[in-house]
Design an enzyme around this catalytic site. Structure first.
Site, PDB file in Angstrom:
ATOM      1  N   VAL A  66       0.888  -1.164   0.000  1.00 54.54           N
ATOM      2  CA  VAL A  66       0.000   0.000   0.000  1.00 54.54           C
ATOM      3  C   VAL A  66       0.929   1.219   0.000  1.00 54.54           C
ATOM      4  CG1 VAL A  66      -1.706   1.287   1.338  1.00 54.54           C
ATOM      5  CG2 VAL A  66      -1.906  -1.191   1.136  1.00 54.54           C
ATOM      6  N   ASP A  71     -11.800 -10.713   9.268  1.00 54.58           N
ATOM      7  CA  ASP A  71     -10.336 -10.653   9.295  1.00 54.58           C
ATOM      8  C   ASP A  71      -9.864  -9.548  10.247  1.00 54.58           C
ATOM      9  OD1 ASP A  71      -7.892 -11.722   8.447  1.00 54.58           O
ATOM     10  OD2 ASP A  71      -7.671 -10.282   6.819  1.00 54.58           O
TER      11      ASP A  71
END
Ligand code: ADP
Length: 397
Positions: A78, A189
């Site tokens: 990212v 998650d």
């Protein structure tokens, strides 16, 4: 090098698609999040989220993409980027265009105005290395990952500060999950790498991201009613229901290691599954010695093996340790010491959590298939309603 090539490629693609770019840019800008003045949980009507719209011109027209890596995930880096118009620092996540990626983007967009959820600012469809990619521009969470912050504290912070932090962390995660349940979405998650702080300040907001494993829960489950509590929860797959997402993070956040830990090195050993099912766990000293009874009781409620006994998200949010998180007595925690004493331990814990969540998601899906077969199969129901050929009209048992 990789990054500059990447930038170049977006430019090239943009030139090749000049025609469609002009068409796309004539369309109104997508508004990806709800009205910032509204409170999605208390407003009568749920906030209006616009449908997902991708811009098709090159992302590099609007953003300057740097080589600064904000974090690494299973899908790659990212990257930090800057909005050319406003100068705002943002984060760019790149996904190959697959059905799974589209589902991630769609679900993340749907909840992107919610409390303690990382906001999506813009979406692009661009070519990268000859492949169609989806690009997600998000707000930049400059405070970094949850446990990096706890770890970075290193030597003992004041007990008051830590005590407040533990309950506030749980409160913030609860807010995000309550909102997701309200929207019939299970994240599946929730782990420290996916919990990011907005800034480096001590009063920064904790936010949840990465909807890569999120699922809609409207079809055969609802996350709203305790009676039908579906079971996005990891532990639910092991024979439990309710309050899925909290369980994974809470206990870890409090002491630095999970209450269930594999002795064999496997993510979840058979013995561990058995212990989770039976609710066999303890709060060993010294790590848990100073954690308040109230906090321990909360964990006990979250780990109840009987789904009907397990806490719902509403009850969790109303628990005094959570609802009064700003004023609960400070809890001295050992998380930071445990994690800094043995740096490798932290990597192990992270790995353990990731594999445990993966195992639990697989188990969950298998459990669901079974449930459908036995309890909610329309064909089966139809068959059951049909008169038995040759049998008595009534009481033909
Ligand atoms: P993946 O789906 O590939 O696992 P994530 O969405 O979890 O990717 O992002 C990977 C990492 O990148 C995160 O753990 C975090 O460190 C960093 N990251 C993700 N989104 C942001 C953001 N909006 N701001 C800052 N860092 C981010």
């Amino acid at each position: 090098i990789h990054c500059s090539l990447f930038t170049e490629e977006f430019k090239m693609h943009h030139n090749q698609e000049e025609q469609s770019v002009n068409q796309m840019s004539a369309q109104p800008e997508p508004a990806l999040h709800g009205d910032s003045n509204s409170d999605p949980l208390t407003d009568q009507q749920p906030p209006a989220y616009s449908k997902v719209e991708f811009k098709r011109h090159a992302v590099t027209d609007d953003y300057k993409i740097t080589s600064q890596v904000l974090g690494l995930g299973i899908n790659g880096k990212v990257l930090e980027c800057y909005c050319k118009k406003t100068g705002e620092k943002c984060a760019l996540k790149i996904l190959y265009d697959t059905l799974k990626a589209r589902r991630e983007v769609e679900l993340h967009c749907r909840v992107s105005g919610g409390p303690h959820i990382v906001r999506i600012l813009s979406l692009y469809e661009n070519m990268h290395q000859g492949k169609k990619c989806l690009l997600i521009i998000m707000e930049c969470m400059e405070g970094g990952e949850l446990f990096s912050r706890i770890q970075a504290r290193g030597t003992r912070p004041s007990q008051r500060e830590v005590g407040h932090k533990a309950s506030e962390i749980m409160h913030d995660i609860g807010m995000a999950i309550e909102f997701l349940h309200h929207m019939d979405i299970a994240h599946r998650d929730v782990k420290p790498e996916n919990l990011l702080y907005t800034t480096k300040d001590s009063n920064a907001t904790l936010t949840l991201t990465d909807f890569g494993f999120a699922k809609e829960t409207t079809l055969h489950n609802s996350l709203q009613t305790p009676a039908t509590l579906p079971t996005m929860l990891p532990l639910k797959c092991l024979g439990q229901r309710n309050m899925t997402n909290h369980v994974t993070c809470g206990p870890w956040a409090l002491c630095g290691f999970p209450p269930f830990y594999s002795n064999t090195g496997q993510a979840i050993s058979p013995g561990m599954k058995q212990r989770i099912r039976l609710g066999q766990y303890e709060f060993p000293n010294p790590e848990w010695a100073d954690v308040s009874e109230e906090a321990k009781q909360l964990i006990v409620q979250l780990l109840k093996t009987d789904p009907n006994e397990r806490m719902t998200i509403g009850q969790f949010m109303n628990h005094p340790w959570i609802s009064q998180s700003m004023v609960v007595p400070p809890t001295p925690l050992h998380t930071s010491r445990v994690l800094t004493e043995d740096k490798e331990l932290w990597d192990d814990v992270k790995e353990e959590m990731t594999s445990a969540l993966a195992t639990m998601r697989v188990d969950y899906d298998q459990v669901k298939i079974k449930d459908l077969d036995t309890s909610n199969n329309p064909l089966l129901n139809k068959r059951r309603q049909r008169p038995v050929p040759g049998g008595a009209e009534k009481g033909g048992e």
